[in-house]
Design a protein around this motif. Structure first.
Motif, short mmCIF file in Angstrom:
data_model
loop_
_atom_site.label_atom_id
_atom_site.label_comp_id
_atom_site.label_asym_id
_atom_site.label_seq_id
_atom_site.Cartn_x
_atom_site.Cartn_y
_atom_site.Cartn_z
N ALA A 265 14.55 -24.87 -3.35
CA ALA A 265 13.53 -25.68 -4.02
C ALA A 265 13.41 -25.30 -5.49
N HIS B 148 15.92 -33.17 -1.34
CA HIS B 148 15.53 -31.80 -1.00
C HIS B 148 14.04 -31.67 -0.74
N THR B 149 13.23 -32.64 -1.20
CA THR B 149 11.82 -32.64 -0.83
C THR B 149 11.67 -32.92 0.66
N LEU C 95 12.78 -29.93 2.64
CA LEU C 95 11.73 -28.92 2.74
C LEU C 95 10.66 -29.33 3.73
N LEU D 275 6.12 -28.85 -3.29
CA LEU D 275 7.28 -28.72 -4.16
C LEU D 275 6.92 -29.15 -5.55
#
Length: 295
Positions: A84, A281-282, A285, A293
């Protein structure tokens, strides 16, 4: 056109390296835990001699220790938090280099650099525990590489070309390669799972029909279960779909690059591209119960 080297800040390098190491540690702990359990089952299924029982006991104990280490060391947390941070830093750098908002190309050098530093501080502020983990090595290295400013000083056409080749094309290739890799391992995992289950059924049928005293069904069931656990852990199917969607989205965005005429157009184009990359990638996560984030 002259080649321009892309160099990211030490914040990115340290976070990226730590994330990779944490990911490797997390995968290895899980892998050897499953291997220990499978081998223990195989031994006790093949023979009831004392050496096999003691060896199986030791392997189960090793598995318990590895499971405890996973719980205590929390490598998964370091893995996804590191990613992140690294992705956030990389996005900020590309927006800075291309002159995308909030780092408008009209800002003078000092103001742009100060704004970038302020955004770095926000990243650190959101991940204080993570930066405690990785130590202070990042603080001793360069946070504003001259390469960032050199690219920012280039003409709009040069910046567009660099962003297209060094960011969009490379990122798209990364997602495409990962999609292929995850699809491959999905097929392999399912092949092993199905084969083990079919052989287990055949083994049980033969045992009933011919009254065999020995059956390899428990071994095959354990192998199948281990691969199911590994498949769930690695999330090959889920990731391949996520990567494919992002790669497709980037491809569609990239096709609009010829429509960029002004600095404002370019800023909006970069913003759309980075949003697509950040979205992947959010969601990654969020699937790991960590949805906070920096944006």
């Amino acid at each position: 056109m002259e080649a321009h080297k892309i160099k990211y800040p030490a914040l990115f390098t340290s976070s990226d390296n730590y994330s990779i190491k944490a990911q490797d540690n997390f995968k290895n702990l899980n892998k050897w835990t499953l291997v220990a359990l499978v081998v223990a089952t195989v031994l006790t299924s093949l023979t009831q001699e004392n050496w096999a029982i003691w060896t199986s006991t030791a392997l189960i104990l090793v598995s318990a220790i590895l499971s405890t280490l996973m719980l205590v060391l929390k490598f998964e947390k370091g893995w996804y938090e590191g990613r992140a941070v690294a992705e956030s830093i990389k996005t900020l750098c590309w927006k800075f280099m291309t002159g995308a908002r909030p780092f408008s190309i009209d800002l003078n050098e000092t103001k742009a650099q100060n704004l970038l530093i302020e955004n770095f501080k926000k990243v650190i502020g959101h991940r204080k525990d993570f930066f405690t983990l990785i130590g202070s090595d990042f603080a001793e290295n360069e946070q504003l590489p001259v390469e960032l400013m050199n690219i920012r000083k280039l003409s709009k056409d040069e910046r567009i070309s660099i962003y297209k080749t060094e960011r969009l094309e490379k990122q798209k290739k990364w997602y495409t390669d990962k999609t292929t890799e995850n699809k491959k391992w999905t097929k392999i995992s399912f092949a092993v799972i199905i084969l083990a289950q079919v052989l287990a059924v055949i083994s049980l049928i033969l045992k009933i029909k011919f009254e065999f005293e020995f059956s390899i069904a428990p071994i095959l069931v354990t192998i199948s279960t281990a691969f199911i656990a590994w498949l769930q852990l690695r999330r090959y199917q889920e990731l391949s779909q996520s990567y494919l969607i992002t790669a497709t989205e980037l491809s569609l965005i990239k096709s609009k690059i010829n429509q960029v005429d002004t600095e404002s157009d370019f800023s909006e184009f970069v913003d759309d591209s980075e949003t697509a990359i950040s979205r992947e990638h959010t969601l990654w996560l969020a699937r790991r119960d960590n949805i906070e984030l920096f944006k």
